[in-house]
Design a protein around this motif. Structure first.
Motif, PDB file in Angstrom:
ATOM      1  N   LYS A  27       0.835  -1.202   0.000  1.00 19.95           N
ATOM      2  CA  LYS A  27       0.000   0.000   0.000  1.00 19.95           C
ATOM      3  C   LYS A  27       0.874   1.258   0.000  1.00 19.95           C
ATOM      4  O   LYS A  27       0.608   2.223  -0.730  1.00 19.95           O
ATOM      5  CB  LYS A  27      -0.918  -0.002   1.219  1.00 19.95           C
ATOM      6  CG  LYS A  27      -1.852   1.198   1.283  1.00 19.95           C
ATOM      7  CD  LYS A  27      -2.784   1.105   2.483  1.00 19.95           C
ATOM      8  CE  LYS A  27      -3.740   2.295   2.524  1.00 19.95           C
ATOM      9  NZ  LYS A  27      -4.671   2.204   3.673  1.00 19.95           N
ATOM     10  N   ARG A  94     -10.017  -3.236  -2.024  1.00 24.60           N
ATOM     11  CA  ARG A  94     -11.381  -2.700  -1.894  1.00 24.60           C
ATOM     12  C   ARG A  94     -11.353  -1.210  -1.578  1.00 24.60           C
ATOM     13  O   ARG A  94     -12.166  -0.435  -2.108  1.00 24.60           O
ATOM     14  CB  ARG A  94     -12.134  -3.461  -0.801  1.00 24.60           C
ATOM     15  CG  ARG A  94     -12.440  -4.915  -1.158  1.00 24.60           C
ATOM     16  CD  ARG A  94     -13.320  -5.575  -0.101  1.00 24.60           C
ATOM     17  NE  ARG A  94     -13.551  -6.980  -0.416  1.00 24.60           N
ATOM     18  CZ  ARG A  94     -12.847  -7.979   0.110  1.00 24.60           C
ATOM     19  NH1 ARG A  94     -11.883  -7.732   0.995  1.00 24.60           N
ATOM     20  NH2 ARG A  94     -13.110  -9.224  -0.235  1.00 24.60           N
ATOM     21  N   GLU A  95     -10.432  -0.791  -0.718  1.00 26.49           N
ATOM     22  CA  GLU A  95     -10.296   0.630  -0.394  1.00 26.49           C
ATOM     23  C   GLU A  95      -9.956   1.433  -1.647  1.00 26.49           C
ATOM     24  O   GLU A  95     -10.510   2.518  -1.878  1.00 26.49           O
ATOM     25  CB  GLU A  95      -9.210   0.833   0.664  1.00 26.49           C
ATOM     26  CG  GLU A  95      -9.555   0.314   2.045  1.00 26.49           C
ATOM     27  CD  GLU A  95      -8.402   0.504   3.017  1.00 26.49           C
ATOM     28  OE1 GLU A  95      -7.413   1.163   2.623  1.00 26.49           O
ATOM     29  OE2 GLU A  95      -8.483  -0.007   4.152  1.00 26.49           O
ATOM     30  N   ARG A  96      -9.045   0.902  -2.444  1.00 30.76           N
ATOM     31  CA  ARG A  96      -8.634   1.603  -3.655  1.00 30.76           C
ATOM     32  C   ARG A  96      -9.792   1.704  -4.643  1.00 30.76           C
ATOM     33  O   ARG A  96      -9.992   2.746  -5.271  1.00 30.76           O
ATOM     34  CB  ARG A  96      -7.441   0.893  -4.301  1.00 30.76           C
ATOM     35  CG  ARG A  96      -6.182   0.888  -3.431  1.00 30.76           C
ATOM     36  CD  ARG A  96      -5.001   0.277  -4.174  1.00 30.76           C
ATOM     37  NE  ARG A  96      -4.690   1.063  -5.352  1.00 30.76           N
ATOM     38  CZ  ARG A  96      -4.625   0.572  -6.585  1.00 30.76           C
ATOM     39  NH1 ARG A  96      -4.885  -0.708  -6.799  1.00 30.76           N
ATOM     40  NH2 ARG A  96      -4.322   1.344  -7.591  1.00 30.76           N
ATOM     41  N   ALA A  98     -12.996   1.710  -3.956  1.00 32.50           N
ATOM     42  CA  ALA A  98     -13.952   2.685  -3.435  1.00 32.50           C
ATOM     43  C   ALA A  98     -13.455   4.112  -3.660  1.00 32.50           C
ATOM     44  O   ALA A  98     -14.235   5.006  -4.028  1.00 32.50           O
ATOM     45  CB  ALA A  98     -14.201   2.433  -1.957  1.00 32.50           C
ATOM     46  N   GLY A  99     -12.155   4.323  -3.446  1.00 35.13           N
ATOM     47  CA  GLY A  99     -11.586   5.649  -3.647  1.00 35.13           C
ATOM     48  C   GLY A  99     -11.662   6.117  -5.087  1.00 35.13           C
ATOM     49  O   GLY A  99     -11.760   7.326  -5.352  1.00 35.13           O
ATOM     50  N   LEU A 100     -11.624   5.168  -6.016  1.00 35.82           N
ATOM     51  CA  LEU A 100     -11.717   5.503  -7.432  1.00 35.82           C
ATOM     52  C   LEU A 100     -13.158   5.542  -7.928  1.00 35.82           C
ATOM     53  O   LEU A 100     -13.401   5.844  -9.098  1.00 35.82           O
ATOM     54  CB  LEU A 100     -10.918   4.489  -8.255  1.00 35.82           C
ATOM     55  CG  LEU A 100      -9.399   4.525  -8.063  1.00 35.82           C
ATOM     56  CD1 LEU A 100      -8.753   3.320  -8.737  1.00 35.82           C
ATOM     57  CD2 LEU A 100      -8.823   5.819  -8.614  1.00 35.82           C
ATOM     58  N   GLY A 101     -14.101   5.195  -7.050  1.00 37.82           N
ATOM     59  CA  GLY A 101     -15.499   5.199  -7.435  1.00 37.82           C
ATOM     60  C   GLY A 101     -15.878   4.081  -8.383  1.00 37.82           C
ATOM     61  O   GLY A 101     -16.843   4.219  -9.149  1.00 37.82           O
TER      62      GLY A 101
END
Length: 286
Positions: A27, A94-96, A98-101
């Protein structure tokens, strides 16, 4: 990855623990990794003919590549399923996403040797570097072929054999052998030029793929300093993380010095380090 257990369950557990252990490092260093690796991901998507509206499987996705690039390519009418054996890697993926929509990509914890999906589930499949860690790549590739629709494509990549592939890894290991008085590798023979291409093509042919294409893709990893190179290896590589864990500050300082000396050939006037690497991409049609 150094694990070579003959017990599949034990091997999977070892893989999971090793990659979970370096997930935070991936990360942290992702911008550095992906700045170079995007060239490989983009070429894999081209070789696999990933297009809007398709269903795509990304195997051994790590923290989300090339799954996220594929999700952007297939668009809202398409869908990407990304698998990996490391839950910590997947949590970051998953975080990435979500951050990218990106709402058209799902992540599933699954060993690459246990792809339990119906036949003809996907239009394309991808696996960036993960196939190198499998004990029987042709068997896994054959399972992947079964999951593809007729005419679907599978694209994968490995590092080129020998020092051209990942020179920094070879230099780092040489510095470790000298610093920590380790035994030299048992098989020091240099792989023949083109051996990675030949092996990868053979694996896909044995798996039943047709129209197999293999090519090199150059990429460069850039670091602010030689010390950053050392920290990068400690943070993202299970092998070097284990090798350097528990060393004294004096030993680590000596190691950094020796590795810095070896990296001087890649050091620029401002002290940054630019290391050229070579990957091998291959694709075949189901």
């Amino acid at each position: 990855m150094s694990t070579r257990s003959s017990d599949p369950a034990r091997r999977t557990d070892d893989q999971r623990q090793h990659w979970d252990g370096v997930a935070a490092g991936w990360k942290q260093w992702w911008p550095t990794i992906e700045q170079g690796a995007q060239a490989v991901s983009a070429r894999m998507l081209e070789l696999a003919a990933v297009a809007p509206g398709q269903r795509v499987l990304d195997i051994a996705t790590g923290i989300g590549e090339p799954a996220l690039l594929a999700a952007a390519r297939v668009g809202p009418r398409g869908r990407v399923l990304a698998t990996d054996c490391s839950p910590r890697m997947l949590a970051i993926a998953r975080e990435r996403a979500a951050g990218l929509g990106l709402a058209n990509v799902d992540f599933l914890e699954m060993d690459a040797r246990e792809l339990e999906f119906p036949d003809d589930s996907f239009d394309a499949a991808l696996c960036r570097w993960g196939i190198s860690y499998l004990p029987d790549p042709p068997t896994t590739a054959a399972a992947i072929r079964r999951l593809l629709v007729p005419g679907g494509s599978f694209a994968t990549s490995v590092w080129q054999a020998g020092p051209r592939g990942r020179p920094m890894v070879g230099l780092a290991m040489a510095a470790a052998i000298e610093t920590f008085d380790l035994p030299p590798p048992s098989e020091p023979a240099v792989p023949a030029s083109g051996s990675a291409e030949a092996a990868l093509a053979q694996q896909l042919v044995l798996a039943g793929f047709t129209d197999v294409r293999v090519e090199e893709v150059a990429l460069t990893l850039e670091f602010r300093s030689a010390d950053d190179c050392t920290q990068y290896l400690m943070d993202v590589s299970p092998q070097f993380s284990a090798l350097l864990l528990g060393r004294t500050s004096t030993e680590l300082a000596e190691y950094r010095q020796r590795l810095g000396d070896r990296l001087r050939q890649y050091t620029t006037a401002d002290g940054s380090v630019r290391v050229p690497n070579v990957a091998v991409c291959a694709a075949g049609r189901a």
